[in-house]
Enzyme design. Sequence first.
Site, PDB file in Angstrom:
ATOM      1  N   HIS A  60       0.829  -1.219   0.000  1.00 15.73           N
ATOM      2  CA  HIS A  60       0.000   0.000   0.000  1.00 15.73           C
ATOM      3  C   HIS A  60       0.859   1.264   0.000  1.00 15.73           C
ATOM      4  O   HIS A  60       0.493   2.271   0.600  1.00 15.73           O
ATOM      5  CB  HIS A  60      -0.942   0.015   1.204  1.00 15.73           C
ATOM      6  CG  HIS A  60      -1.898  -1.132   1.259  1.00 15.73           C
ATOM      7  ND1 HIS A  60      -3.128  -1.114   0.632  1.00 15.73           N
ATOM      8  CD2 HIS A  60      -1.810  -2.346   1.847  1.00 15.73           C
ATOM      9  CE1 HIS A  60      -3.750  -2.257   0.840  1.00 15.73           C
ATOM     10  NE2 HIS A  60      -2.967  -3.032   1.573  1.00 15.73           N
ATOM     11  N   ASN A 106      -9.970  -3.118   2.361  1.00 15.32           N
ATOM     12  CA  ASN A 106      -9.680  -3.086   0.932  1.00 15.32           C
ATOM     13  C   ASN A 106     -10.967  -2.834   0.159  1.00 15.32           C
ATOM     14  O   ASN A 106     -12.045  -2.738   0.740  1.00 15.32           O
ATOM     15  CB  ASN A 106      -9.055  -4.415   0.478  1.00 15.32           C
ATOM     16  CG  ASN A 106      -7.631  -4.604   0.958  1.00 15.32           C
ATOM     17  OD1 ASN A 106      -6.839  -3.668   0.964  1.00 15.32           O
ATOM     18  ND2 ASN A 106      -7.293  -5.819   1.362  1.00 15.32           N
TER      19      ASN A 106
END
Length: 503
Positions: A56, A129
């Site tokens: 990320h 997510n």
Amino acid sequence: MAKDDKRLTGLFGHPVSDRENSMTAGPRGPLLMQDAYFLEQMSHFDREVIPERRMHAKGSGAFGTFTVTNDITKYTNAKIFSEVGKQTEMFARFSTVAGERGAADLERDIRGFALKFYTEDGNWDLVGNNTPVFFFRDSKLFVSLNRAVKRDPRTNMRSPQNNWDFWTGVPEALHQVTILMSDRGMPKDFRHMHGFGSHTYSMYNDEGERVWVKYHFRTQQGIENYTDDEAAEIVGQDRESSQRDLYDAIENGDYPKWKMYIQVMTEEQAKNHPDNPFDLTKVWYKGDYPLIEVGEFELNRNPENYFMDVEQAAFAPTNIIPGLDFSPDKMLQGRLFSYGDAQRYRLGVNHWQIPVNQPKGVGIENMCPFSRDGQMRFLDGNQGGGPHYYPNNKGVYQSQPEYKKPAFPVDGDGYEYNQRQDDDNYFEQPGKLFRLQSDDAKERIFTNTANAMDGVSEDVKHRHIRHCYKADPEYGKGVAKALEIDINDVDLEGTNDETYENF
């Protein structure tokens, strides 16, 4: 002093007499090491890049407000949900997963969906997510996933071979892979995608009654996606298209919104659930566990400084508030350690003092943490000169037993249980997901898979075709055709036992 008339100083307040010309021995002579401003600037520059997130790394963020729209106090006594209409400040960070900080926004990849709520009982971080499932269900495989989707140690290039060798070596990954190869694997931008807590969490109420929950965040902008070709064209012109879209929308007053829902499962229902309800590779069907509206969040303020607020934002699922709790989800249990540990490495042990991470709903002046010292400890006076131990005769660091959680249900002996003996139902849910797709959407799954598997070895392609076929014969045949492989040459009855044991 006018804003456009700020005069240059060094880091410790000294006025800088010349910011363009170094101090030298004569007009053409060598640099003098007594040029303090040059030394200060270069030494700071040499250290100004902090470690990027292992996953990320490329992200965008914004501040906003969460508003409760429905009463769920029968499930939880968390103060954030205490009454309809209550508002809580928050911060959201969206991201790609595999790429580095300089990667393009439009890659076929999962998108991170991390939320930080500044409640009166401390920060609540929900680290999710844009997909409701994940590639596997045991956190021991997380390091391998990270390495497989990142750069190859020999070529230093992203490797579809490594990626698919890992994915197909873990058969439970097919559910996530199917989502990733579908239209939703390439969101148009961050505003036009749903978010999920993904893991199973829990809530408890004033009576100490616990329920298991899953969090859903449904975009109010609608779902919009790109094809591979559309994304490639945009990346050629703008590698920051998703970040630009979010920033521009907020600057223009077009504030994006998401509605928050939960699914609820009682402890008794969990005991009788046909699958492991804490398995991150599976969903709870909405027909059995319908969505219950909770609230809505709106993002309405861009950060004033990206590094300060987005790059230094630190999320950890251990940041949870009274009324909310964890579950036996093995992936969640692993993340309870890894996220906080990664932030302490990346930002230091006192990263909680960085403005975006401060528990604003509590207020620093109302906190009494036991931790002391560490690099860059400054915000709370390091707890002053009072006792730094407990117990003490000053009555400092008293526990708050009124916030004690109800007993967490666990059973069984400590052992490395074989998860595949417990549940090998890898293909039922991805098969159902495939059958929900329109004919055109199925064709795009086939095409996207073929694009993503370009350069992958035949044995790995066969493995993936076999998994798809077990989910649904049409799925396997479609992928085989797109890969230009005769499905009759594929061992459709094989297993992954030997492959998995090699991980």
